[in-house]
Write an enzyme that holds these catalytic residues in place. Structure first.
Site, short mmCIF file in Angstrom:
data_model
loop_
_atom_site.label_atom_id
_atom_site.label_comp_id
_atom_site.label_asym_id
_atom_site.label_seq_id
_atom_site.Cartn_x
_atom_site.Cartn_y
_atom_site.Cartn_z
N GLU A 58 -50.67 -47.06 -34.21
CA GLU A 58 -51.21 -45.94 -33.43
C GLU A 58 -52.61 -45.55 -33.89
O GLU A 58 -53.46 -45.18 -33.07
CB GLU A 58 -50.27 -44.73 -33.49
CG GLU A 58 -49.02 -44.86 -32.62
CD GLU A 58 -47.93 -45.71 -33.24
OE1 GLU A 58 -48.08 -46.11 -34.43
OE2 GLU A 58 -46.93 -46.00 -32.57
N HIS A 125 -38.29 -38.11 -30.67
CA HIS A 125 -38.62 -38.63 -29.34
C HIS A 125 -38.65 -37.47 -28.34
O HIS A 125 -38.34 -37.66 -27.17
CB HIS A 125 -37.61 -39.69 -28.89
CG HIS A 125 -37.63 -40.96 -29.68
ND1 HIS A 125 -37.13 -41.06 -30.95
CD2 HIS A 125 -38.10 -42.20 -29.37
CE1 HIS A 125 -37.27 -42.31 -31.39
NE2 HIS A 125 -37.86 -43.02 -30.46
C1 TPP Z 1 -44.88 -45.65 -35.56
C2 TPP Z 1 -44.00 -46.03 -34.43
N1 TPP Z 1 -44.53 -46.44 -33.27
C3 TPP Z 1 -43.75 -46.78 -32.24
C4 TPP Z 1 -42.38 -46.72 -32.33
C5 TPP Z 1 -41.49 -47.09 -31.13
N2 TPP Z 1 -40.67 -48.25 -31.45
C6 TPP Z 1 -39.40 -48.16 -31.87
S1 TPP Z 1 -38.72 -49.63 -32.27
C7 TPP Z 1 -40.13 -50.47 -31.82
C8 TPP Z 1 -40.22 -51.93 -31.96
C9 TPP Z 1 -39.98 -52.32 -33.40
O1 TPP Z 1 -40.17 -53.68 -33.56
P1 TPP Z 1 -39.87 -54.40 -34.92
O2 TPP Z 1 -40.53 -53.66 -36.04
O3 TPP Z 1 -40.17 -55.84 -34.78
O4 TPP Z 1 -38.30 -54.18 -35.14
P2 TPP Z 1 -37.12 -54.73 -34.19
O5 TPP Z 1 -36.90 -53.70 -33.15
O6 TPP Z 1 -37.56 -56.03 -33.64
O7 TPP Z 1 -35.96 -54.84 -35.11
C10 TPP Z 1 -41.10 -49.56 -31.38
C11 TPP Z 1 -42.45 -49.93 -30.92
C12 TPP Z 1 -41.86 -46.24 -33.55
N3 TPP Z 1 -40.55 -46.10 -33.73
N4 TPP Z 1 -42.68 -45.92 -34.58
#
Ligand code: TPP
Ligand code: TPP
Ligand code: MG
Ligand code: MG
Lengths: 322, 340, 340, 322
Positions: A58, A125
């Site tokens: 972000e 959220h």
């Molecule tokens: C700082 C932040 N930005 C955006 C999000 C929204 N978000 C939740 S899970 C996710 C994807 C996470 O991807 P990854 O780290 O690869 O974990 P996975 O879901 O694949 O296990 C996002 C963008 C968040 N939780 N925290």
């Protein structure tokens, strides 16, 4: 045929991309996926190379937008949820917000914040962060409450040379529908009388405008009270002319917001009416916000955490009884 | 120094070296004066010098093309600013709070720039500029104007610990933007030594983790700096994606002029990193036959006079007048009312 | 599963494998039920599964010592939670919003923990837990109680792009804390593929830049996960400083159960990464002679019943009552008035 | 013998380290260097291993403190300047602030923010961020204005089980002196009448308390007005009892703050007095803040950006003339 609030946001972005080559969109999962809320659905295909997936960064997302804006673009950044803009807080308030005053060069970025609570969305959220961004100089903060405003205010935000924090309410995304989008809208910075009345004024913004109208309808049916509802539309800067004119008519004020109670829009509105329009008040001005805890997950708790038509009616009856 | 650096590619090694040395000299002379003015109570706030870092900074700045490239200097980049074309008067006015400088007294010291000319005005928050430069480059790609341009930014060893640095460099790498990040590892962040700042053996070890090309250079070695910066910038310009240069050196002064840097051990000051790049540069220029001793002395005099004149002029400038100040953080105040 | 994992070091490979498989099975069965409940409208908000990541997660959790170690699971760590000793009922209650769960309906789904037992309750902001685990370990050092303990946290490929991850891991490395960071590279962050997330060839390339030891593992390979996690955790416990394990795998479901993951190409699903670690594990257990087919079926039944019972119980639990809720974000409200 | 405000902070940390083995200090350049403002001078030597230099990682600094607090310690984190806490905003408001409500386990961290403007400190070394942290639930925010408060409130902050944002004013560091530290202090959350009066109340906090007193002294000498000055001491939660009692005596209110004007402490104070003590007011309540721009660098601009005794007197004369 009807159009929802989130459709209006999608339409506005479509319009912007079509009409203005300076516009591009940047955010997590907004490209082929169309965004967590589908507010960019189909745009990646329609405007190849102009709807870009960002890493989960972000701070860098806003930094990228600032740099692009300085180089002549009009970036629109989607935060996946308003709550995650806490990571971009520094870039928004200290980089974008100060740039024009310091250098004379404005930073025309628009940051879309999917804001506000929905049942089950919980502490991280659900946040309403308009107060945080309004406190800092140099940022325009808008909170559209209608389908047409969602559309027009996004166009206006991008047209503005200054950085805009555009708070769109997630609860309204699919729940709020209109038969069509109005041809025109008032400019940014101008409030609107959503529902005229004469006995008291509720000043609200974003989703709370609808709760205020519901409460007002109820008070009308149940007791004949005519409540005026003012939709602030823009919370920084505030349209105090419209607010004061309404209070001048009604003599009574409730400032209503979904955000946390300390400080924020309701404090600013009440403080300004009290200092600038003291003589207009026939009763102590009232404030009504969510409670001073994180936004709870369970729908039972959530419903009791934020103002509802029932609790607004209670507050209004106290105000009217004074 | 408004000679466009398009010429850099055309310059001979000799010409390039002379150009960079002159920028270094201007930076050093200017900063020496600023330090005196600070100690004489003529500058409010603080004075932050790049003493010892001129070779790294100016050789980077010299490879950038004013009017085309974008540059985000940091605290210790007077050398780079000068080489990129900053006028002495801009620096003088900002430090002295002149109403006529680029920051008009609204911001001071190193927090200055000419963003409309591609020189960004840093905010204090370390690391924040990395993504901003990347965004500028992204914009140029979208505008179809990226070809042949680069963006550069400098950062200290300490600032590599910021999340902003990480997010910015990673995002730039994902987009494969022509970003050159120069890390001046001067062994300390304010008083904090490297071993309390990171645990890798060399910050260069980070390059691979971002998928960017890395370069290591002795920041006290003038000719090495010239060569490495030229290579890194050219590689970015050719489309090689982000480049990361890590320079080893020492800050030859305090964090700011209020700081005596007594925490820097003598052994470091007396060691190889403690060499003054200005002296090394002068020696190398002469040794390579790029300049004569006498010429260097002439430059010193010529540039010294220029610096002196600018500082004198800036001191005569009007100060910002709060009554005439536009207390306005929006460029479009017609947006609505102002909350006074 | 409150058998202290001090025993892990004492367990034979066979015992360890059986223990981990049972945790994986419990996680899988529990999550399968949660998905059904979600689809039946019984769970509000969302359901986020670790399907396909159980081997990585549970083998990590199994190496941690409840009551001694600290663990910060993330989104897809039901396996690790279970192996570390989380009761099924805690998960069930949190998803179902029971007033009696650890979060009492105040927070939901994966945002749960028992910090008093060393299992942290994640906030949504990715990367934020890395420094928190490090801080816990730092505290133990200051208390003279660090010897023989470790802290662990899991993170996705996407979350490695956060500044919080970078700052946290770097700070842990500077303090040389016994932190194990497991990166589950499941190729996607929500819908975003690796190539829009980072530009390095392998996230393992980042280890060196932090000065931490790196391990690579095929996350679908049960026995490999056991071996690598055991090694990494043991190395941290021995005082080897932070360890970073990068596991390659695929999320075998959507980001949440609302997501059909149609953006994941068939080729990936059908390829090696698309293997289900549960099936691989079952095969390996039998092949190694660690368990009989029949036994696996028995476990399935036994654990299935336990899961079923917990979910049924949680559904009968009282829901949080807003009238009895303490609307109080301070533990010491006597501090002053409350701004209602 | 006299002790300065920053000495009091140093003394308090010395006391804490001496008396409480759970306490340790974490921050940039605070160890052998003693901190940018020398608030930890000598402590690293006196308490080996308990005063730790951190990397330039504000997010991780707070994360580390949270983890340590959960493991039983009482960390005190020094931000080099309040302004840099923008990088730690997420950890402070979303991690520390929500933890007790969510899990029942409090997070006893103390975050020291060197706050407020000084001549020449400019947009990024001058901010007053109390409003930002007060807006979010779960954080106690204190703003000591006296040498004794600087000392006692730091001890009290560390003693509190909840996270505390301790805003110390840089302008007071060496300028404010006392002959000694009082033996006792009121608890956190309690305001103080710094200067009794009867014609009007100025509610202030942090360095502005001293500007308010100066203005009050002047109004007394020049026109015989008796102005009461209330020092809030803690801005979250607010001691409305003391504020309302003062307004009840004087009938007139000026809320004074150094922070940006939108929202913030002055809005909260005016809004609460207007709604809870409307009938006590004989004149419209007034607010006075800094201007709505970044904090300017040049001392000329800076002096005109924030309230000064002169401009406070002007505002008070308007209030008193009503
Ligand atoms: C700082 C932040 N930005 C955006 C999000 C929204 N978000 C939740 S899970 C996710 C994807 C996470 O991807 P990854 O780290 O690869 O974990 P996975 O879901 O694949 O296990 C996002 C963008 C968040 N939780 N925290
Ligand atoms: C995010 C952030 N935190 C803290 C500071 C305060 N600060 C200014 S300069 C500095 C040290 C920087 O060290 P380094 O990056 O090594 O650069 P150097 O000063 O050595 O050139 C610090 C801590 C800051 N400017 N930004
Ligand atoms: Mg350094
Ligand atoms: Mg992933």
């Amino acid at each position: 045929m009807s159009i929802t609030y989130v459709d209006a946001i999608l339409e506005a972005q479509d319009h912007l991309l079509r009409e203005d080559p300076r516009v591009f969109l940047y955010g997590q999962d907004i490209s082929r996926f169309g965004g967590a809320f589908k507010a960019t659905k189909g745009l990646a295909e329609a405007y190849p190379g102009r709807v870009l997936d960002s890493p989960i960064s972000e701070d860098a997302m806003i930094g990228m937008a600032i740099g692009a804006a300085l180089a002549g673009m009009r970036p629109v950044v989607e935060m996946q949820f308003a709550d995650f803009s806490s990571i971009a807080f520094n870039q928004i308030v200290n980089h974008a917000g100060t740039h024009f005053y310091r250098t004379g060069m404005p930073v025309p970025i628009t940051v879309r914040l999917p804001s506000g609570g929905t049942p089950g969305s919980g502490p991280f959220h659900s946040q309403s962060m308009e107060a945080i961004y309004s406190h800092y100089p140099g940022l325009v903060v808008v909170t559209p409450a209608t389908v047409s405003d969602a559309y027009h205010m996004l166009l206006q935000s991008v047209a503005l040379d200054d950085p805009v924090v555009y708070c769109e309410h997630k609860f309204l995304y699919r729940w709020l529908k209109a038969s069509s989008i109005d041809r025109e809208a008032p400019p940014l910075g101008q409030a609107r009388i959503t529902r005229p009345g004469k006995h008291a004024t509720i000043v609200a913004y974003s989703a709370m405008v609808h709760e205020a109208v519901r409460a007002a309808d109820r008070l009308k049916v149940e007791s004949g009270w005519e409540i005026e509802v003012v939709d602030l539309r823009t919370v920084k800067p505030l349209d105090m002319d419209t607010v004061l004119a309404s209070v001048a008519r009604t003599g009574r004020l409730l400032a209503l917001g979904e955000a946390f109670p300390w400080g924020g829009v309701t404090a600013e509105v009440v403080a300004r009416v009290a200092s600038e329009g003291f003589h207009l008040l026939d009763a102590p001005p009232k404030r009504f916000n969510s409670r001073d805890t994180p936004v709870p997950y369970h729908p039972n708790l959530w419903a009791a955490h934020r103002p509802t038509p029932e609790t607004i009616c209670l507050a209004m009856r106290e105000l009217l009884a004074f | 120094m408004p000679d466009t650096a398009e010429s850099i590619e055309l310059l001979t090694d000799r010409e390039h070296a002379r150009k960079v040395y002159r920028a270094m000299l201007e930076a050093r002379l200017l900063e020496t004066k600023l330090s005196s003015l600070y100690k004489a109570g003529k500058i409010v706030g603080g004075v932050y010098l790049g003493k010892g870092q001129e070779a790294v900074s100016a050789s980077l700045g010299s490879c950038l093309i004013p009017g085309t490239d974008v540059f985000a200097p940091l605290i210790r980049d007077q050398g780079g600013r000068t080489a990129f074309g900053e006028e002495v008067i801009d620096c003088a006015r900002t430090y002295l709070g002149s109403a006529e400088g680029p920051m008009r007294g609204r911001d001071g010291n190193i927090h200055r720039g000419r963003p409309e000319r591609g020189m960004l005005a840093m905010i204090s928050h370390l690391g924040a500029a990395v993504s901003v430069v990347a965004g500028w480059l992204l914009a140029r790609r979208l505008q179809g104007r990226l070809e042949g341009m680069v963006g550069a930014t400098c950062i200290g060893d300490g600032a590599t610990s910021t999340g902003a640095f990480h997010e910015g460099l990673n995002a730039a790498a994902v987009e494969r933007l022509p970003l050159v990040v120069v890390v001046a590892n001067n062994q300390f962040a304010y008083s904090t030594p490297n071993d309390r700042q990171f645990a890798c053996e060399d910050l260069l070890d980070r390059a691979k983790g971002y998928g960017v090309r890395g370069y290591s250079v002795d920041g006290t070695d003038f000719l090495a700096c010239l060569r490495v910066m030229r290579e890194a910038v050219a590689e970015a310009r050719r489309g090689g994606g982000p480049q990361m240069v890590v320079a080893r050196l020492l800050r030859l002064t305090g964090h700011g002029e209020h700081d005596d840097a007594s925490y820097v051990p003598e052994s470091l000051k007396c060691g190889a990193l403690g060499q003054d790049c200005m002296a090394v540069a002068a020696g190398q220029l002469v040794e390579e036959g790029y300049a004569e001793e006498a010429e260097l002395a002439e430059w010193q005099e010529e540039i010294g006079e220029k610096v002196q004149a600018a500082l004198a002029a800036a001191q005569r400038d009007p100060k910002p007048d709060p009554w005439r100040e536009q207390w306005e953080a929006f460029s479009m105040p017609q947006t609505g009312d102002q909350n006074a």
